[in-house]
Design a protein around this motif. Structure first.
Motif, short mmCIF file in Angstrom:
data_model
loop_
_atom_site.label_atom_id
_atom_site.label_comp_id
_atom_site.label_asym_id
_atom_site.label_seq_id
_atom_site.Cartn_x
_atom_site.Cartn_y
_atom_site.Cartn_z
N ASP A 112 -11.69 34.07 55.81
CA ASP A 112 -12.89 33.89 54.99
C ASP A 112 -13.94 33.05 55.72
OD1 ASP A 112 -11.96 35.39 52.71
OD2 ASP A 112 -10.56 33.73 52.38
N GLN A 113 -13.52 32.12 56.53
CA GLN A 113 -14.46 31.36 57.36
C GLN A 113 -15.18 32.31 58.32
OE1 GLN A 113 -12.30 28.18 59.30
NE2 GLN A 113 -11.39 27.52 57.36
N LYS A 130 -23.59 34.57 57.31
CA LYS A 130 -24.65 33.60 57.61
C LYS A 130 -25.57 34.10 58.72
CE LYS A 130 -25.01 28.71 58.74
NZ LYS A 130 -24.30 27.49 59.10
N GLU A 131 -25.01 34.78 59.69
CA GLU A 131 -25.79 35.32 60.82
C GLU A 131 -26.73 36.44 60.39
OE1 GLU A 131 -25.93 34.80 64.21
OE2 GLU A 131 -24.68 33.02 64.11
N ALA A 143 -19.24 35.86 45.48
CA ALA A 143 -18.04 35.97 46.30
C ALA A 143 -16.80 35.88 45.42
CB ALA A 143 -18.01 34.86 47.36
N PRO A 144 -15.73 36.55 45.81
CA PRO A 144 -14.49 36.45 45.04
C PRO A 144 -13.98 35.01 45.02
CG PRO A 144 -14.37 38.28 46.59
CD PRO A 144 -15.60 37.49 46.94
N TYR A 145 -13.48 34.63 43.85
CA TYR A 145 -12.86 33.31 43.64
C TYR A 145 -11.41 33.57 43.29
CZ TYR A 145 -13.03 28.35 42.17
OH TYR A 145 -12.87 26.99 42.05
N ARG A 146 -10.54 33.27 44.23
CA ARG A 146 -9.10 33.50 44.04
C ARG A 146 -8.52 32.32 43.28
NH1 ARG A 146 -8.88 34.29 50.25
NH2 ARG A 146 -9.57 36.46 50.49
N THR A 147 -7.99 32.60 42.09
CA THR A 147 -7.51 31.49 41.25
C THR A 147 -6.08 31.66 40.77
OG1 THR A 147 -8.43 32.51 39.25
CG2 THR A 147 -9.84 30.95 40.44
N GLY A 148 -5.51 32.84 40.87
CA GLY A 148 -4.13 33.07 40.43
C GLY A 148 -3.29 33.56 41.59
N ALA A 154 -20.39 39.47 48.56
CA ALA A 154 -19.92 39.12 49.90
C ALA A 154 -18.47 39.51 50.12
CB ALA A 154 -20.07 37.63 50.11
N ASP A 155 -18.10 39.52 51.42
CA ASP A 155 -16.73 39.80 51.84
C ASP A 155 -15.86 38.54 51.89
OD1 ASP A 155 -17.29 42.50 52.16
OD2 ASP A 155 -17.87 42.23 54.25
N PHE A 156 -16.46 37.37 52.06
CA PHE A 156 -15.66 36.15 52.12
C PHE A 156 -15.25 35.75 50.70
CE2 PHE A 156 -19.74 34.19 51.20
CZ PHE A 156 -19.41 33.12 50.39
N ALA A 157 -14.12 35.05 50.60
CA ALA A 157 -13.64 34.57 49.30
C ALA A 157 -13.39 33.07 49.39
CB ALA A 157 -12.36 35.29 48.91
#
Length: 173
Positions: free
Chosen positions: A91-92, A99-100, A111-116, A158-161
């Motif tokens: 994700d980084q 950002k680029e 962006a996806p937020y992974r919580t479970g 976005a693709d990052f989570a």
């Protein structure tokens, strides 16, 4: 390239703050920490990553604290994280690629937020959250608890989570 202010609100987060900041420090052009009353080593840990640490008396309103953190930001976009959040290595990489290439007309990046997670640590539940918000574009946090920013303008998915990894139960108050 878009510039990013990492804006965080914290209180007594010595158990998780370093992990969070290590995962995000290389992504942000500045780090803003708003402390709402820590009595542990939270500010000492934060000071290893930034000198932009501000005290803000807790007002029983998460939006007020988040808006305060955004008020100190000077970059193009504000990235918000909780202290028990982190960006995994993949994700980084995806964040830096975004950002680029981020179109300056984008107002909000969701962006996806992974919580479970299951017993093996695999994601079992995630949902999209506003994660990068164009600075000084008129959007503000609302809601004392479970605060949100209502997106206006162009929205990008976005693709990052962001991964939410608690190490202890939350304070019920």
């Amino acid at each position: 390239m878009a510039s990013v202010s990492l804006c965080m609100i914290v209180k007594n987060e010595e158990d998780v703050l370093e992990r969070c900041l290590e995962s995000a420090a290389g992504l942000a052009d500045e780090i803003i920490i708003v402390d709402t009353g820590s009595i542990d080593r939270t500010q000492e840990i934060a000071a290893r990553f930034t000198d932009r640490i501000f005290d803000f008396p807790w007002q029983d309103d998460f939006s007020a604290a988040r808006n305060e953190s955004f008020s100190h930001a000077s970059m193009d976009y504000c990235l918000w994280l909780d202290a028990d959040d982190l960006l995994l290595e993949e994700d980084q990489t995806a964040f830096l690629a975004l950002k680029e290439t981020l179109d300056p007309d984008v107002s909000v990046v969701m962006a996806p937020y992974r919580t479970g997670f299951d017993a093996a640590g695999r994601t079992t539940f995630s949902y999209y959250r506003e994660r990068l918000i164009k600075n000084r574009a008129g959007m503000r946090w609302t809601g004392a608890v479970h605060e949100v920013v209502t997106p206006i303008g162009k929205v990008l998915y976005a693709d990052f989570a962001v991964t939410h990894r608690k190490v202890r139960p939350s304070d019920p108050d």
